[in-house]
Design an enzyme around this catalytic site. Structure first.
Site, PDB file in Angstrom:
ATOM      1  N   ARG A  46       0.672  -1.522   0.588  1.00 32.03           N
ATOM      2  CA  ARG A  46       0.010  -0.091  -0.528  1.00 32.03           C
ATOM      3  C   ARG A  46       0.865   1.605   0.023  1.00 32.03           C
ATOM      4  NH1 ARG A  46      -1.506   1.876   5.275  1.00 32.03           N
ATOM      5  NH2 ARG A  46      -2.370   0.009   5.662  1.00 32.03           N
ATOM      6  N   TYR A  98     -16.198  17.528 -14.826  1.00 31.57           N
ATOM      7  CA  TYR A  98     -16.551  16.542 -15.042  1.00 31.57           C
ATOM      8  C   TYR A  98     -17.991  16.113 -14.015  1.00 31.57           C
ATOM      9  CZ  TYR A  98     -16.211  11.057 -15.131  1.00 31.57           C
ATOM     10  OH  TYR A  98     -16.628   9.854 -14.979  1.00 31.57           O
ATOM     11  N   ASP A 167      -6.479  18.760 -14.364  1.00 35.50           N
ATOM     12  CA  ASP A 167      -7.391  17.734 -14.824  1.00 35.50           C
ATOM     13  C   ASP A 167      -6.598  17.720 -16.085  1.00 35.50           C
ATOM     14  OD1 ASP A 167      -8.297  15.219 -16.069  1.00 35.50           O
ATOM     15  OD2 ASP A 167     -10.269  15.677 -14.274  1.00 35.50           O
ATOM     16  N   LYS A 192      -8.034   6.840 -19.104  1.00 39.41           N
ATOM     17  CA  LYS A 192      -8.314   6.780 -20.637  1.00 39.41           C
ATOM     18  C   LYS A 192      -7.457   7.349 -21.583  1.00 39.41           C
ATOM     19  CE  LYS A 192     -12.416   7.849 -18.276  1.00 39.41           C
ATOM     20  NZ  LYS A 192     -12.529   9.613 -17.554  1.00 39.41           N
TER      21      LYS A 192
HETATM   22  C1  PLP Z   1     -13.371   9.766 -16.209  1.00 41.23           C
HETATM   23  C2  PLP Z   1     -12.678  10.977 -15.500  1.00 41.23           C
HETATM   24  C3  PLP Z   1     -12.570  11.217 -14.836  1.00 41.23           C
HETATM   25  C4  PLP Z   1     -12.487   9.872 -13.168  1.00 41.23           C
HETATM   26  O1  PLP Z   1     -12.220   9.484 -13.629  1.00 41.23           O
HETATM   27  P1  PLP Z   1     -11.808   7.051 -13.332  1.00 41.23           P
HETATM   28  O2  PLP Z   1     -10.507   6.699 -13.852  1.00 41.23           O
HETATM   29  O3  PLP Z   1     -13.264   7.111 -14.476  1.00 41.23           O
HETATM   30  O4  PLP Z   1     -12.424   7.525 -11.933  1.00 41.23           O
HETATM   31  C5  PLP Z   1     -11.953  12.467 -13.968  1.00 41.23           C
HETATM   32  N1  PLP Z   1     -11.547  13.455 -14.676  1.00 41.23           N
HETATM   33  C6  PLP Z   1     -11.897  13.331 -16.279  1.00 41.23           C
HETATM   34  C7  PLP Z   1     -11.922  14.515 -16.856  1.00 41.23           C
HETATM   35  C8  PLP Z   1     -12.935  12.362 -16.724  1.00 41.23           C
HETATM   36  O5  PLP Z   1     -12.347  11.585 -18.259  1.00 41.23           O
END
Ligand code: PLP
Length: 375
Positions: A46, A98, A167, A192
């Site tokens: 962890r 988001y 982000d 992503k």
């Molecule tokens: C998908 C997404 C998230 C969340 O991420 P997860 O891996 O699904 O928890 C946060 N910010 C953006 C811009 C996203 O596209």
């Protein structure tokens, strides 16, 4: 070293005992101590795991930060960052954020917040309060693809003593490095583009300064929403082709945006000219179910950034947690569709969208229902 080279070499040179090129997947939960009071540097997974560490170091290098941290999801990464703030604080958020981030702040963390159009630095300045601790920006925004002036926002944040968190999921460090533009912290849904194959859920933080990195490391270990070693391996494997993928996502998205812009059933295309994400509104709401049912190559699915082209209906999918009135106000209407343009041949993506928009697949099904079931 150029970023395309750094990407290819993510995770290499991690195992001098064998010279392994691919990073080993260390499933060990715990590590033998050499002696009392001594450690190999690894005590319990962890806290630190060699496969995850390879990913975390690569992310820090790619974003130009001092500390990278990998989490079980993008939301876990955002949670780790946003738990720095409490009910006595205030944060500023990009207005078409988001949906999951909105839900986390509003429903789970209860940190007071203000939604701002972060493409307007003056609006950000006006929203600052004496207790404002952070500015959380998505650029481009999701799903309307509005871009922010990060150096201008960094300047405002610095003067106000506010943390600038970006982000960077949509552009990735291949296209945008927020820390170099003055941000303090970068967040990723590594699910992503970074991983890029729709086969792993993962998240990341990269801090510019060591002090912030240490604070977040303490929280990562204390909360425990770490990325597992197999998934860390998959993200590293994805990183190796990120440069190639982003180039292709982008050239395909440009071609698709040009096609959609000239289509009579398309009212507006939202594409910032960079990256692989775009949204478009159709001229009438009835076209939405027609397109979603009619696509044959593009997959009707949530998420983005993978090699396959995905089509999403933000109003009821990614942004369902945002109240209807607010969605409408932002332009996230019942006529808006979002495309994560994949790395297929752009001609195939375009002809699929063309036949779905023209409703060409419907008459075929009506005349010969059995055709849909042929192998
Ligand atoms: C998908 C997404 C998230 C969340 O991420 P997860 O891996 O699904 O928890 C946060 N910010 C953006 C811009 C996203 O596209």
């Amino acid at each position: 070293m150029k970023i395309a080279t750094a990407l290819v070499h993510a995770g290499t040179r991690r195992d001098p005992s064998t010279g392994a090129i691919a990073v080993p997947v260390y499933h060990s939960a715990t590590y033998q101590h050499p002696a009392l009071g001594q450690s190999t540097g690894y005590d319990y997974s962890r806290t630190k795991n060699p496969t995850r560490a390879a990913l975390e170091d690569a992310l820090a290098q790619l974003e130009g930060g001092s500390k990278g941290l990998a989490f079980a999801s993008g939301m876990a990464a955002l949670h780790c960052a946003l738990q720095l703030f409490g009910p006595e604080d205030h944060i500023i958020l990009t207005e078409d954020l988001y949906g999951g981030t909105y839900r986390l702040v509003d429903r789970l963390l209860h940190v007071p917040y203000t939604f701002v159009d972060t493409t307007k630095p003056d609006a950000v300045k006006a929203a600052l309060r004496p207790n404002t601790k952070a500015l959380l920006v998505e650029t481009p925004t999701n799903p309307l693809m509005k871009t922010a002036d990060l150096p201008a926002l960094a300047d405002i944040a610095k003067k106000a003593g506010v943390l600038l968190i970006v982000d960077n999921t949509f552009y990735t460090p291949y296209l945008q490095r927020p820390l170099e533009l003055g941000a303090d912290l970068v967040v990723h849904s590594a699910t992503k583009y970074l991983a890029g194959h729709n086969d792993v859920v993962a998240g990341a933080l990269v801090a510019r300064d060591a002090a912030l990195g240490d604070k977040l490391l303490f929280a990562q270990n204390g909360i425990g929403a770490i990325l597992g070693p197999q998934d860390a391996y998959l993200v590293i494997r994805g990183l190796k082709t990120l440069a190639l993928r982003m180039e292709r996502h982008q050239s395909n998205a440009r071609a698709v945006a040009a096609f959609l812009s000239g289509h009579p059933q398309v009212e507006r295309v939202y594409y910032p000219g960079t990256g692989g994400m775009l949204s478009f509104s159709v001229t009438e709401a009835a076209l939405v179910p027609q397109v979603l049912a009619g696509v044959r190559l593009c997959l009707f699915a949530e998420s983005l950034g993978g090699v396959e082209t995905l089509i999403t209906f933000p109003a009821t999918q990614t942004h369902a947690d945002i109240p209807v009135a607010r969605r409408e106000q932002l332009g996230i209407t019942d006529r808006l569709l979002r495309l994560s343009v994949g790395i297929e041949d752009s001609d195939d993506i375009i002809s699929d969208l063309a036949q779905a928009l023209d409703g060409r697949s419907r008459p075929v099904e009506l005349r010969d229902p059995a055709a849909a079931h042929r192998p």
